[in-house]
Write an enzyme that holds these catalytic residues in place. Structure first.
Site, PDB file in Angstrom:
ATOM      1  N   CYS A   2       0.972  -0.934   0.047  1.00  0.00           N
ATOM      2  CA  CYS A   2      -0.092  -0.074   0.001  1.00  0.00           C
ATOM      3  C   CYS A   2       0.784   1.600   0.070  1.00  0.00           C
ATOM      4  CB  CYS A   2      -1.070   0.150   1.521  1.00  0.00           C
ATOM      5  SG  CYS A   2      -2.081  -1.093   1.060  1.00  0.00           S
ATOM      6  N   ARG A  49      -5.054   2.051  -1.308  1.00  0.00           N
ATOM      7  CA  ARG A  49      -4.857   0.309  -0.940  1.00  0.00           C
ATOM      8  C   ARG A  49      -4.644  -0.932  -1.866  1.00  0.00           C
ATOM      9  NH1 ARG A  49     -10.714  -2.869   1.812  1.00  0.00           N
ATOM     10  NH2 ARG A  49      -9.163  -4.451   2.475  1.00  0.00           N
ATOM     11  N   LEU A  50      -3.887  -1.767  -1.249  1.00  0.00           N
ATOM     12  CA  LEU A  50      -3.881  -2.652  -2.152  1.00  0.00           C
ATOM     13  C   LEU A  50      -4.563  -4.237  -0.984  1.00  0.00           C
ATOM     14  CD1 LEU A  50      -3.412  -4.596  -4.411  1.00  0.00           C
ATOM     15  CD2 LEU A  50      -0.218  -5.145  -3.336  1.00  0.00           C
TER      16      LEU A  50
END
Length: 202
Positions: A2, A49-50
């Protein structure tokens, strides 16, 4: 992976929220699944965000604690979050992710919670009650965090290019860092190749 970014201080800055948005936009490749920005008056936190552990929107960041006291932006993974979550079962958890566990651990044990963390991470946690900001990096320094200070403002991000995106960080070569790189093939922290930009130590 992220991306985190933020500004603390907000002294004499015009549209600081837009500056943080520029920072998170520059880190979009680190987190294509969601983005968020929170303005706390003294600090602005941004996140890309991942989604890996908890895929639900409930884990989008900046993430707020159930009681509203803490706000966090987190990059990385806390390997022992399930073990810690079991120890913190009396806290009201609303997500299945590790980021909320970090906040609960801080609420329970204060900054000493870091001694219990096993993982790779870089995060910033804001305590609304104490008006206190902690910027943290894992003990091995796997996840990067870069810092720049000027005129009472602290800028931080997962990548130097995000700091450049604000237009507040001069693109000046640090000649000592360059000498380090040519001599050793790396720049030894906290120095970087950019003058007045430093890496947060593990």
């Amino acid at each position: 992976m992220c991306g985190i970014a933020g500004i603390a201080g907000l002294t004499g800055l015009e549209a600081p929220e837009a500056l943080v948005k520029r920072m998170t936009d520059r880190e979009a490749h680190r987190g294509p699944d969601a983005e968020g920005i929170w303005n706390g008056g003294d600090v602005i936190l941004g996140h890309r965000r991942l989604s890996i552990i908890d895929l639900s929107p409930a884990s989008n960041q900046p993430l707020h604690s159930a009681d509203g006291r803490f706000v966090i932006i987190f990059n990385g993974e806390l390997y022992n979050y399930k073990e810690l979550k079991a120890q913190l079962a009396h806290h009201a958890f609303r997500t299945g992710g590790d980021t909320e566990v970090v906040m609960a651990a801080y609420a329970e044990w204060g900054i000493a919670c870091l001694e219990r963390f096993h993982g790779m991470f870089g995060f910033a946690l804001w305590d609304k009650q104490e008006r206190d900001l902690h910027i943290v990096r894992d003990r091995l320094g796997i996840k990067p965090v870069y810092l720049f200070e000027k005129n009472g403002n602290l800028l931080f991000a997962s990548e130097i290019r995000a700091l450049f995106a604000t237009g507040l960080v001069p693109k000046e070569l640090d000649t000592d860092g360059l000498a380090d790189y040519l001599r050793y093939g790396t720049v030894h922290a906290p120095a970087t190749l950019v003058k007045n930009v430093r890496m947060l130590m593990p």
